[in-house]
Design a protein around this motif. Structure first.
Motif, short mmCIF file in Angstrom:
data_model
loop_
_atom_site.label_atom_id
_atom_site.label_comp_id
_atom_site.label_asym_id
_atom_site.label_seq_id
_atom_site.Cartn_x
_atom_site.Cartn_y
_atom_site.Cartn_z
N GLU A 338 39.13 51.10 29.78
CA GLU A 338 37.95 50.30 30.06
C GLU A 338 37.75 49.19 29.03
O GLU A 338 37.16 48.15 29.32
CB GLU A 338 36.71 51.19 30.11
CG GLU A 338 36.71 52.13 31.32
CD GLU A 338 35.50 53.05 31.30
OE1 GLU A 338 34.67 52.91 30.37
OE2 GLU A 338 35.38 53.89 32.22
N GLY A 341 40.26 45.24 29.40
CA GLY A 341 40.22 44.15 30.37
C GLY A 341 41.08 44.48 31.58
O GLY A 341 42.08 45.20 31.46
N PRO A 342 40.74 43.93 32.75
CA PRO A 342 41.43 44.33 33.98
C PRO A 342 42.92 44.02 33.99
O PRO A 342 43.72 44.86 34.38
CB PRO A 342 40.69 43.55 35.08
CG PRO A 342 39.85 42.54 34.40
CD PRO A 342 39.65 43.00 33.00
N THR A 343 43.33 42.81 33.56
CA THR A 343 44.75 42.43 33.65
C THR A 343 45.59 43.24 32.68
O THR A 343 46.61 43.83 33.06
CB THR A 343 44.92 40.94 33.37
OG1 THR A 343 44.15 40.19 34.32
CG2 THR A 343 46.39 40.54 33.48
N GLY A 345 44.74 45.98 31.19
CA GLY A 345 44.61 47.39 31.53
C GLY A 345 45.58 47.79 32.65
O GLY A 345 46.18 48.87 32.62
N ARG A 346 45.75 46.89 33.65
CA ARG A 346 46.68 47.19 34.74
C ARG A 346 48.12 47.25 34.23
O ARG A 346 48.90 48.11 34.63
CB ARG A 346 46.54 46.15 35.84
CG ARG A 346 47.44 46.44 37.06
CD ARG A 346 47.16 45.50 38.22
NE ARG A 346 47.51 44.12 37.89
CZ ARG A 346 46.62 43.16 37.64
NH1 ARG A 346 45.32 43.43 37.67
NH2 ARG A 346 47.01 41.93 37.33
N ARG A 407 46.54 55.41 42.34
CA ARG A 407 46.19 53.98 42.24
C ARG A 407 47.30 53.10 42.81
O ARG A 407 47.06 52.10 43.46
CB ARG A 407 45.92 53.62 40.79
CG ARG A 407 44.61 54.19 40.25
CD ARG A 407 44.27 53.61 38.89
NE ARG A 407 44.00 52.15 38.97
CZ ARG A 407 43.70 51.40 37.92
NH1 ARG A 407 43.63 51.96 36.71
NH2 ARG A 407 43.47 50.12 38.05
N GLU A 412 46.64 49.30 43.79
CA GLU A 412 45.89 48.81 42.63
C GLU A 412 46.76 48.56 41.41
O GLU A 412 46.26 48.08 40.38
CB GLU A 412 44.78 49.81 42.28
CG GLU A 412 43.76 49.97 43.39
CD GLU A 412 42.76 51.10 43.11
OE1 GLU A 412 42.82 51.64 41.98
OE2 GLU A 412 41.96 51.40 44.01
#
Length: 414
Positions: A338, A341-343, A345-346, A407, A412
């Motif tokens: 968390e 960041g989204p990018t 983290g992915r 995921r 995702e």
């Protein structure tokens, strides 16, 4: 200016027509007997059904058709034909007995030929001109076409009624297969006792539609491409219920050679899934898995436009349907991401999953992800910092792999 078609029969004097009709009607009883006798000689296998007065229904039909034709002839050959409804019953009887109409039509032609022979003799007796008799013959063959049409109508009605009854019995068999076996598994009575009670009931219903009880079945669930879509052209031993919102199929011996290919062709243009092969009394289990796969198809998580084999999508069926449990586990196990960041983290999640699946070194993981090995080493150090000692716990690693695979199945991690 429209020129009226000249009728040779209309030019016959009325007294000759009345004389002809009177002689013909006098001949009807004996002529009907002669026709039936000849039909019985030519077609000895023809069943002779009697009416409530003990008279052969075929004889009644022959006599009525002769009387109706003479009445039609007397009124004028251009009047609409009237056909005895008993000929619908003849066609209906052929349909109920499962025979074709070919023999019945041949019998009608034989009857018309014999009747015409006698009518031609009467025509000569009262001096009816030949052109008028030719016209009468043409009308006779039109009348024959009408008799055949009546029989075809009766045949079609019987066929439709039988098809409807078969579908009703088939749906009843399928419901018993799904719910009866299901209650057995839910523990309503002992397993052996429930099986002993269920098998005879299944066998009795199956026998009524000529369906041999198979050892194994697979159940398919379909999604309609359109409300008016034509039903899949499945083999006769496949039970198909099109009355459900999601049509269902019961496929006997699904692992038989060529069965999958035939089903795929039959269901071309349909979306759906076929559950695993199971023993007959476990049909509800196959139905449950097929239904779960179709749920995922509707959500866009499994491909549409084909009949999926559940056994080829086990991972998705295991990981995706328990959505609330997987989501809760995902929140807890991936909480360290968390703060990334989204990018980023992915990317860390992709790297972690590749490591969990391969347990390989940086070069192998880098090759799998299409990145530089040094990038993988950097990410693995971050992963170790984020999860710490959990990376050494086999149970935590297993849970991490579960949620990351889920995921990926949802798209995702792409």
């Amino acid at each position: 200016m429209v020129t009226a078609v000249r009728s040779a029969w209309r030019e016959v004097p009325s007294h000759q027509v009345r004389r002809f009709a009177a002689l013909a009607l006098d001949e009807v009883p004996s002529l009907a007997q002669d026709i039936l006798r000849e039909i019985r000689r030519e077609y000895p296998q023809l069943p002779l059904v009697h009416d409530e007065f003990g008279e052969p229904r075929a004889l009644v039909g022959i006599r009525q058709s002769l009387e109706h034709f003479v009445a039609h002839m007397t009124a004028g050959l251009d009047r609409p034909h009237v056909h005895p409804r008993v000929f619908q019953e003849f066609g209906r009887g052929e349909g109920i007995q499962g025979r074709s109409l070919d023999a019945l039509q041949a019998i009608y032609r034989l009857g018309v030929r014999l009747a015409w022979r006698r009518l031609a003799e009467i025509g000569q007796q009262v001096a009816i001109p030949a052109p008028a008799m030719y016209e009468l013959a043409e009308s006779g063959f039109e009348y024959l076409d009408g008799l055949v049409a009546e029989s075809v109508r009766g045949y079609a009605e019987a066929a439709a009624r039988q098809a409807g009854e078969r579908l009703r019995l088939q749906r009843g068999l399928m419901e018993l297969l799904f719910t009866g076996a299901g209650s057995r598994r839910r523990g309503k009575g002992s397993g052996a006792a429930s099986t002993a009670a269920l098998l005879p009931a299944l066998a009795e219903r199956a026998a009524r539609i000529g369906w041999p009880l198979p050892e194994q079945v697979a159940v398919a669930v379909l999604l309609r491409p359109a409300r008016e879509a034509v039903a899949p052209a499945v083999a006769s031993d496949v039970l198909l219920d099109m009355e459900c919102e999601r049509p269902r199929m019961v496929v006997p011996e699904p692992d038989a050679p060529g069965r999958r290919e035939l089903l795929a062709r039959a269901a071309a243009g349909w979306s759906g899934a076929i559950g695993p092969a199971v023993p007959l009394l476990d049909a509800a289990k196959s139905l449950r898995w097929a239904g779960a796969a179709v749920d995922l198809t509707e959500r866009g998580l499994l491909p549409a436009g084909e009949l999926l084999q559940c056994t080829e999508h086990t991972e998705a069926l295991v990981l995706l349907p328990p959505e609330e449990l997987i989501e809760d586990l995902t929140r807890r196990r991936l909480a360290p991401l968390e703060s990334c960041g989204p990018t980023h983290g992915r990317r860390l999640a992709q790297t972690l999953l590749a490591w969990l699946e391969t347990r390989g070194g940086a070069p192998e993981i880098a090759d799998r992800l299409g990145v530089h090995p040094q990038t993988v080493r950097y990410r693995l150090r971050q992963i170790r910092e984020l999860w710490g000692g959990e990376m050494d716990d086999p149970d935590r690693r297993f849970e991490l792999e579960l949620v990351l695979r889920a995921r990926r199945l949802r798209g995702e991690l792409s």
